[in-house]
Design a protein around this motif. Structure first.
Motif, PDB file in Angstrom:
ATOM      1  N   CYS A  17      -2.297  34.172  -1.807  1.00 36.67           N
ATOM      2  CA  CYS A  17      -3.934  34.080  -0.897  1.00 36.67           C
ATOM      3  C   CYS A  17      -4.189  35.368  -0.700  1.00 36.67           C
ATOM      4  CB  CYS A  17      -3.881  33.267   0.066  1.00 36.67           C
ATOM      5  SG  CYS A  17      -5.745  34.225   0.733  1.00 36.67           S
ATOM      6  N   ARG A  18      -2.768  35.958  -0.159  1.00 34.47           N
ATOM      7  CA  ARG A  18      -2.492  37.068   0.092  1.00 34.47           C
ATOM      8  C   ARG A  18      -2.863  38.668  -1.021  1.00 34.47           C
ATOM      9  NH1 ARG A  18       1.004  42.047   0.283  1.00 34.47           N
ATOM     10  NH2 ARG A  18       0.600  42.823   2.171  1.00 34.47           N
ATOM     11  N   TYR A  21      -6.004  38.995  -2.429  1.00 33.13           N
ATOM     12  CA  TYR A  21      -7.013  38.717  -1.785  1.00 33.13           C
ATOM     13  C   TYR A  21      -7.025  41.008  -1.937  1.00 33.13           C
ATOM     14  CZ  TYR A  21     -10.079  40.889   2.156  1.00 33.13           C
ATOM     15  OH  TYR A  21     -11.293  40.629   2.947  1.00 33.13           O
ATOM     16  N   SER A  24      -8.461  41.369  -4.780  1.00 30.91           N
ATOM     17  CA  SER A  24      -9.843  41.459  -4.898  1.00 30.91           C
ATOM     18  C   SER A  24     -10.679  42.776  -4.598  1.00 30.91           C
ATOM     19  CB  SER A  24     -10.046  40.101  -4.969  1.00 30.91           C
ATOM     20  OG  SER A  24     -10.022  40.095  -2.982  1.00 30.91           O
ATOM     21  N   TYR A  58      -9.473  30.951   5.176  1.00 34.10           N
ATOM     22  CA  TYR A  58      -9.166  32.325   5.150  1.00 34.10           C
ATOM     23  C   TYR A  58     -10.351  33.548   5.257  1.00 34.10           C
ATOM     24  CZ  TYR A  58      -5.247  29.669   2.773  1.00 34.10           C
ATOM     25  OH  TYR A  58      -4.271  28.755   2.980  1.00 34.10           O
ATOM     26  N   TRP A  61      -9.382  39.561   5.748  1.00 37.66           N
ATOM     27  CA  TRP A  61      -9.871  42.009   5.580  1.00 37.66           C
ATOM     28  C   TRP A  61      -8.335  42.698   5.844  1.00 37.66           C
ATOM     29  CZ3 TRP A  61     -12.888  44.033  10.315  1.00 37.66           C
ATOM     30  CH2 TRP A  61     -12.170  43.956  11.450  1.00 37.66           C
TER      31      TRP A  61
END
Length: 79
Positions: A17-18, A21, A24, A58, A61
């Protein structure tokens, strides 16, 4: 409460996930970008402390340094 954090942050799910992100948002600090500045992000941070109820939510930021939540609407930078 800390045991949830420790288990979660060592998980493969969090690592994936990290990474996704960071990619992204092109690895840029989101607070700085909102101010028109281009600064590399260093820390992926949850906007709310983890607990059993929000473990799979989630709201994150990427920031260039650590923040501390001052109240419900304000964050302060830690040095």
């Amino acid at each position: 409460m800390r045991s949830i954090d420790e288990k979660f942050y060592k998980s493969t799910a969090w690592e994936k996930c990290r990474l996704a992100y960071v990619q992204s948002v092109n690895g840029l600090c989101e607070r700085c970008k909102a101010k028109g500045l281009i600064v590399a992000g260093k820390i992926v941070h949850h906007k709310e402390h983890l607990n059993k109820e929000n473990l799979n939510v989630y709201k994150i930021w990427i920031l260039h340094q650590k923040l501390k939540k001052q109240n419900k609407k304000q964050w302060i930078l830690l040095s």
